[in-house]
Design an enzyme around this catalytic site. Structure first.
Site, PDB file in Angstrom:
ATOM      1  CG  LEU A 168      57.781 -48.000 -13.196  1.00 12.99           C
ATOM      2  CD1 LEU A 168      59.336 -48.105 -13.095  1.00 12.99           C
ATOM      3  CD2 LEU A 168      57.270 -47.067 -12.347  1.00 12.99           C
ATOM      4  CB  ILE A 171      64.524 -54.879 -13.478  1.00 13.05           C
ATOM      5  CG1 ILE A 171      64.495 -56.239 -13.458  1.00 13.05           C
ATOM      6  CG2 ILE A 171      66.133 -53.201 -13.584  1.00 13.05           C
ATOM      7  CD1 ILE A 171      64.906 -57.347 -14.541  1.00 13.05           C
ATOM      8  CB  VAL A 246      70.486 -54.249 -17.085  1.00 16.14           C
ATOM      9  CG1 VAL A 246      71.798 -53.533 -16.831  1.00 16.14           C
ATOM     10  CG2 VAL A 246      68.652 -53.275 -16.425  1.00 16.14           C
ATOM     11  NE  ARG A 248      67.318 -61.558 -22.698  1.00 19.54           N
ATOM     12  CZ  ARG A 248      67.033 -61.883 -21.393  1.00 19.54           C
ATOM     13  NH1 ARG A 248      67.897 -61.018 -20.502  1.00 19.54           N
ATOM     14  NH2 ARG A 248      66.933 -62.438 -20.601  1.00 19.54           N
ATOM     15  CD  GLU A 277      74.175 -60.922 -24.222  1.00 20.98           C
ATOM     16  OE1 GLU A 277      74.269 -62.065 -23.492  1.00 20.98           O
ATOM     17  OE2 GLU A 277      73.320 -59.893 -24.036  1.00 20.98           O
ATOM     18  CG  HIS A 295      73.149 -61.135 -20.226  1.00 22.05           C
ATOM     19  ND1 HIS A 295      73.119 -61.607 -21.017  1.00 22.05           N
ATOM     20  CD2 HIS A 295      72.647 -61.420 -19.122  1.00 22.05           C
ATOM     21  CE1 HIS A 295      71.177 -61.575 -20.727  1.00 22.05           C
ATOM     22  NE2 HIS A 295      71.304 -61.201 -19.036  1.00 22.05           N
TER      23      HIS A 295
END
Ligand SMILES: O=CC(=O)O
Length: 331
Positions: A168, A171, A246, A248, A277, A295
């Site tokens: 928390l 974001i 959202v 990693r 990625e 991403h």
């Protein structure tokens, strides 16, 4: 050395800012502040990087970095003994050796405040998409199945769902704010309970999963959070449970998540980040209950403009001994 080019001499005298790799955002920063700072580009030098760094070791106080590209390792920091500030154009800090920065007294400024709203928008978008089958419905219509097959599978209501936010921070708080407006019940797990929110806190992420319909991963990646969302947590989330990531990729044990999705042990996933990625497990491509995004949650033109201003603000503050606009704690 004698200089007869005044402009050049002036440029050399400006405070130095080092870049290891080219980056479109660094280019924006430079375009707006090349009269204030001298940007040293390791990538544009014929020298190997280490040699370039050694050449400038005595004078480089600031390094610009991004989460894309090679990490800021102890070895790089060792080559830059005068370094005082690392400005990263990312929210995440997983590419930085934080302990080494701490030991060397290198301050860190990040972009986490700037990205929070845009990343939260994508988190909510992925959640809505998975739960209401938006991308899958789009494919259904485009493929002509509305005509040939008739009705599409039902999605589930968003209002009333229990959304467990993992992390928390900037974001996570923006995600919570948005989903409260949808009528969701917000729960969270974080390193510490936050005294300023009334959302239910779960110190244990597995407990959070067991009490949530959706888990939204918004925390940073570090040794404690690596594969924190493991098989046990996924099974606790359960057959109807949805995971949105959202943060990693490596916060989730991706292999286990893929297996859980294939076996129907969790209900769906909305993913902007992946372990390796830009490679995405191929098994996911065939699943209609999975929504994939490359991403890009933080990437809006508005964000880039704000980022440019933030980076320049940090550089100006640093070189005039003022508090940094976006310094992060590194205790
Ligand atoms: O992933 C993007 C960031 O960390 O800013």
């Amino acid at each position: 050395m004698a200089h007869n080019n005044h402009t050049h001499l002036h440029g050399q005298d400006l405070p130095k800012v080092l870049q290891l790799l080219p980056n479109p955002c660094f280019a924006l920063v430079e375009a707006n502040s090349s009269h204030k700072f001298h940007f040293l580009k390791a990538w544009a030098s014929p020298l190997p990087q280490d040699q370039f760094l050694e050449t400038h070791a005595g004078s480089v106080q600031v390094l610009l970095s991004s989460s894309i590209g090679p990490p800021i390792t102890a070895q790089i920091l060792h080559l830059l003994p005068s370094l005082k500030l690392l400005v990263t154009i990312s929210a995440g800090l997983d590419h930085v050796d934080l302990a080494e920065c701490r030991a060397r007294g290198v301050a860190i400024a990040s972009a986490s405040k700037i990205f929070a709203e845009d990343v939260a928008d994508v988190a909510v978008g992925l959640l809505l998409d998975v739960m209401r089958n938006i991308s899958a419905s789009d494919r259904f219509v485009r493929d002509g199945f509305w005509v040939s097959k008739g009705d599409f599978a039902l999605g589930s209501k968003i209002g009333g769902k229990r959304v467990g936010i993992v992390g928390l921070g900037n974001i996570g708080l923006e995600v919570a704010k948005r989903l409260e407006a949808f009528g969701c019940n917000i729960l969270y797990n974080s390193r510490k309970k936050k005294p300023f929110v009334s959302y239910h806190f779960f110190p244990d992420v597995c407990e959070l999963a067991a009490n949530s319909d959706v888990l939204v991963i918004c925390c940073g990646l570090n040794a404690q959070t690596h594969h924190m969302i493991n098989k046990k947590v996924l099974l606790a989330l359960g057959r109807e449970g949805v995971i949105v990531n959202v943060g990693r990729g490596a916060i989730v044990d991706e292999k286990e998540m893929v297996q859980c999705l294939l076996r129907g042990e969790i209900g769906g996933a909305g993913l902007d980040v992946f372990e390796n990625e830009p490679y995405v497990p191929k098994e996911l491509f065939a699943l209609d209950n999975v929504v994939l995004s490359p991403h890009q949650a933080a990437l809006t033109p508005e964000c880039f403009t704000a980022l440019r201003e933030l980076v320049i603000g940090n550089l100006e503050a640093f070189f005039s001994n003022k508090p940094l606009p976006s310094q992060v704690e590194n205790n």
